[in-house]
Design a protein around this motif. Sequence first.
Motif, PDB file in Angstrom:
ATOM      1  N   GLU A  95       8.790 104.587 -39.779  1.00 35.47           N
ATOM      2  CA  GLU A  95      10.164 104.333 -38.478  1.00 35.47           C
ATOM      3  C   GLU A  95      10.056 105.119 -38.047  1.00 35.47           C
ATOM      4  O   GLU A  95       9.066 105.088 -36.361  1.00 35.47           O
ATOM      5  N   ILE A  98       6.251 106.274 -36.708  1.00 33.19           N
ATOM      6  CA  ILE A  98       5.493 104.980 -36.155  1.00 33.19           C
ATOM      7  C   ILE A  98       6.241 106.041 -34.536  1.00 33.19           C
ATOM      8  O   ILE A  98       5.361 105.824 -33.381  1.00 33.19           O
ATOM      9  N   ALA A  99       7.434 105.182 -34.207  1.00 35.21           N
ATOM     10  CA  ALA A  99       7.621 106.060 -33.219  1.00 35.21           C
ATOM     11  C   ALA A  99       7.171 107.483 -32.296  1.00 35.21           C
ATOM     12  O   ALA A  99       7.497 107.004 -30.808  1.00 35.21           O
ATOM     13  N   TYR A 100       7.173 107.852 -33.512  1.00 32.03           N
ATOM     14  CA  TYR A 100       6.880 109.522 -32.488  1.00 32.03           C
ATOM     15  C   TYR A 100       5.148 109.822 -31.830  1.00 32.03           C
ATOM     16  O   TYR A 100       4.611 109.686 -31.111  1.00 32.03           O
ATOM     17  N   HIS A 101       4.224 108.373 -33.041  1.00 37.61           N
ATOM     18  CA  HIS A 101       3.185 108.521 -32.851  1.00 37.61           C
ATOM     19  C   HIS A 101       2.703 107.309 -31.412  1.00 37.61           C
ATOM     20  O   HIS A 101       2.393 107.904 -30.477  1.00 37.61           O
ATOM     21  N   GLU A 102       4.065 106.238 -31.016  1.00 39.81           N
ATOM     22  CA  GLU A 102       3.657 105.911 -30.368  1.00 39.81           C
ATOM     23  C   GLU A 102       4.284 106.688 -28.645  1.00 39.81           C
ATOM     24  O   GLU A 102       3.771 106.912 -27.581  1.00 39.81           O
ATOM     25  N   ASP A 103       5.535 106.935 -28.900  1.00 37.91           N
ATOM     26  CA  ASP A 103       5.260 108.517 -27.396  1.00 37.91           C
ATOM     27  C   ASP A 103       4.441 109.296 -27.964  1.00 37.91           C
ATOM     28  O   ASP A 103       4.459 109.409 -26.587  1.00 37.91           O
ATOM     29  N   GLN A 104       3.997 109.626 -28.334  1.00 41.47           N
ATOM     30  CA  GLN A 104       2.188 110.171 -27.673  1.00 41.47           C
ATOM     31  C   GLN A 104       1.532 109.378 -27.170  1.00 41.47           C
ATOM     32  O   GLN A 104       0.692 109.837 -26.086  1.00 41.47           O
ATOM     33  N   ARG A 105       1.318 108.446 -27.591  1.00 43.40           N
ATOM     34  CA  ARG A 105       0.067 107.495 -27.628  1.00 43.40           C
ATOM     35  C   ARG A 105       0.930 106.993 -26.108  1.00 43.40           C
ATOM     36  O   ARG A 105      -0.574 106.936 -24.963  1.00 43.40           O
ATOM     37  N   GLU A 106       2.448 106.545 -25.431  1.00 44.06           N
ATOM     38  CA  GLU A 106       2.863 106.825 -24.398  1.00 44.06           C
ATOM     39  C   GLU A 106       2.972 107.098 -23.251  1.00 44.06           C
ATOM     40  O   GLU A 106       1.744 107.336 -22.109  1.00 44.06           O
ATOM     41  N   TYR A 137      -0.341  98.597 -17.346  1.00 41.85           N
ATOM     42  CA  TYR A 137       0.865  98.532 -18.067  1.00 41.85           C
ATOM     43  C   TYR A 137       2.240  99.715 -18.239  1.00 41.85           C
ATOM     44  O   TYR A 137       2.786  99.313 -18.355  1.00 41.85           O
TER      45      TYR A 137
END
Length: 168
Positions: A95, A98-106, A137
Motif C-alpha cells: 500500500e 502504491i502511494a509512493y509511486h502515485e505521488d511520483q506519477r502525480e 486532471y
Amino acid sequence: MAHVPASQFAGKLLIDATTVKDILFDLAPGAGRMLKRAQEGLPDVLTELPSALPTYAATLGVSVEIFLRIATSTASIKQLEELLGDARKLVEVLEESIAYHEDQREAEFSQLAETVKRTAARKDPTVEAAFEKLLKYVAQVGIKAAATRRKNEEAARAAADKANEPSL
C-alpha cells in the motif's frame, strides 16, 4: 513529489501458507462475528492447564485429550499469527509503495502540465488541445480547493450576519 523518507523493503516478499493449508478456513460472510475469541488472561490459563488438567481430569470426568486439542489449537493459532504478521507487513509495504509511486506519477503530471502551459503561452497555443485531459486532471485539485474556500467564506459570512442580527 513529496519528500518522504523511503528505503527498499528488506522484509519477506514471499509468504507461503502451504504448510498451514489444512488449518485454513474460509468462513461465510459475517460468520466471524459469531465466533468466540481469546480474552484477557489467556496466558495464565495456558500456563495452568498442563498441571491442573492431568491431575483433575478423572475428577472432572473429562479426557486428557481435551488438553491435546487445546494445545493443537494453540499451536495452530501461533503458526497462523506468524504468517499473518508477515502478510500484514507485506500488505502495508504494498500500500505504501502504491502511494509512493502515485505521488511520483502525480508530480510528473504536474510538471508536464506546467510545461504544456508555458509552451502554449510562449510558442504554440495549439499544444493545449492535445493535452486537454491532462490539464483538466491536474487542475481538479485546485478547482476543488477554490470551491471549498468559497463555501467556507460564505458560511463564515452567514454566521457573521446571523451574529450581527439584532435580538428580539
